[in-house]
Design a protein around this motif. Structure first.
Motif, mmCIF file in Angstrom:
data_model
loop_
_atom_site.group_PDB
_atom_site.id
_atom_site.type_symbol
_atom_site.label_atom_id
_atom_site.label_comp_id
_atom_site.label_asym_id
_atom_site.label_seq_id
_atom_site.Cartn_x
_atom_site.Cartn_y
_atom_site.Cartn_z
ATOM 1 N N SER A 137 -15.797 12.722 -5.794
ATOM 2 C CA SER A 137 -14.422 13.060 -6.194
ATOM 3 C C SER A 137 -14.331 14.576 -6.424
ATOM 4 O O SER A 137 -15.319 15.291 -6.307
ATOM 5 N N LEU A 143 -4.402 9.648 -9.864
ATOM 6 C CA LEU A 143 -3.766 10.960 -10.044
ATOM 7 C C LEU A 143 -3.614 11.253 -11.535
ATOM 8 O O LEU A 143 -3.258 10.381 -12.322
ATOM 9 N N GLY A 188 -0.293 7.029 -8.140
ATOM 10 C CA GLY A 188 -1.040 7.025 -6.880
ATOM 11 C C GLY A 188 -2.523 7.285 -7.072
ATOM 12 O O GLY A 188 -2.992 7.563 -8.177
ATOM 13 N N VAL A 189 -3.258 7.196 -5.966
ATOM 14 C CA VAL A 189 -4.691 7.512 -5.980
ATOM 15 C C VAL A 189 -5.066 8.280 -4.716
ATOM 16 O O VAL A 189 -4.383 8.191 -3.700
ATOM 17 N N VAL A 190 -6.159 9.007 -4.791
ATOM 18 C CA VAL A 190 -6.843 9.479 -3.592
ATOM 19 C C VAL A 190 -8.045 8.538 -3.442
ATOM 20 O O VAL A 190 -8.574 8.033 -4.432
ATOM 21 N N ASN A 228 -2.670 0.390 -0.561
ATOM 22 C CA ASN A 228 -1.390 1.084 -0.641
ATOM 23 C C ASN A 228 -0.329 0.164 -1.246
ATOM 24 O O ASN A 228 0.438 0.555 -2.129
ATOM 25 N N SER A 237 -6.719 3.509 -10.191
ATOM 26 C CA SER A 237 -7.971 3.530 -9.422
ATOM 27 C C SER A 237 -8.676 2.175 -9.511
ATOM 28 O O SER A 237 -9.265 1.706 -8.537
ATOM 29 N N GLY A 296 -6.850 12.447 0.643
ATOM 30 C CA GLY A 296 -6.821 13.370 -0.484
ATOM 31 C C GLY A 296 -8.186 13.977 -0.708
ATOM 32 O O GLY A 296 -8.957 14.146 0.227
ATOM 33 N N ASN A 297 -8.498 14.279 -1.965
ATOM 34 C CA ASN A 297 -9.726 15.038 -2.196
ATOM 35 C C ASN A 297 -10.945 14.185 -2.545
ATOM 36 O O ASN A 297 -11.757 14.558 -3.365
ATOM 37 N N ALA A 318 -12.150 5.797 -5.796
ATOM 38 C CA ALA A 318 -10.746 6.192 -5.972
ATOM 39 C C ALA A 318 -10.625 7.067 -7.202
ATOM 40 O O ALA A 318 -11.296 6.840 -8.213
ATOM 41 N N TYR A 336 -1.969 11.299 -0.577
ATOM 42 C CA TYR A 336 -2.529 10.278 -1.467
ATOM 43 C C TYR A 336 -1.867 8.937 -1.150
ATOM 44 O O TYR A 336 -0.857 8.885 -0.445
#
Length: 197
Positions: free
Chosen positions: A152, A43, A84-86, A76, A53, A105-106, A40, A127
């Motif tokens: 990441s 953001l 938030g996180v990706v 979530n 994360s 996300g990325n 994770a 995200y």
């Protein structure tokens, strides 16, 4: 690394230049029937990114037995009121010889088969941040000698085409990345190399 483990794992992680704290968190665990790995990226960067994360990794550590879909729902929920996180989650089922993963996300996931066929997934957009959203989960056959790379956004796309990613030694992959690409990152960077044998 224990000799009886079926997944060999090597991790490279570095905070963004100028930061003492990396906003990325990861977790992996293997038991007799399966292996789970998650990455994770909170953001932004710094301590608040790390808090989000890490909260997600704590949820995954407590719920490794549930499906990837369910893990995403639980993560979530844990992010309500936080940054938030990706997120990327990979589960390998040794008994049914299948692997399942998703990324939001990325966070990238790349697989390299034993005959050096490389596949890179297209992540779900957006995200995790407490709002329910549909997530596409991918499932495929697990084959001997497969290498999984989870990373990441500090890892640049151009770096993923380097020849050393086709190597069979996960420690060599992360060490080569560290010495060639992993030095001038403008973002928190985590690269996890895993091999099934």
């Amino acid at each position: 690394m224990h000799a009886d483990k079926r997944i060999q794992v090597s991790v490279y992680q570095k905070a963004k230049q100028g930061n003492y704290c990396c906003g990325d968190s990861y977790y992996f665990q293997e038991n007799d029937s399966e292996f789970v790995c998650a990455l994770a990226d909170g953001l932004g960067s710094g301590p608040y990114a790390k808090e989000s994360s890490q909260a997600v990794m704590d949820i995954i550590e407590q719920n490794t037995h549930v499906s990837v879909n369910r893990l995403i729902q639980l993560c979530n929920k844990a992010l309500v009121g936080k940054r938030g996180v990706v997120l990327g989650v990979l589960k390998i089922d040794f008994l049914n010889k299948k692997y399942t993963f998703t990324s939001i996300g990325n966070i990238g996931v790349m697989t390299i088969s034993s005959n050096l066929e490389k596949k890179r997934n297209i992540p779900n957009s957006g995200y995790l941040g407490g709002c329910q959203r549909p997530i596409k989960v991918q499932r495929d056959d697990l084959k001997e000698g497969m290498v999984f790379i989870m990373f990441s956004d500090g890892v640049r796309t151009s770096e993923l085409s380097e020849k050393y990613f086709f190597g069979k030694d996960v420690h060599q992959i992360t060490e080569t990345f560290a010495s060639t690409g992993g030095t001038k990152q403008s973002d928190d960077t985590t690269l996890i190399a895993m091999k099934y044998s």
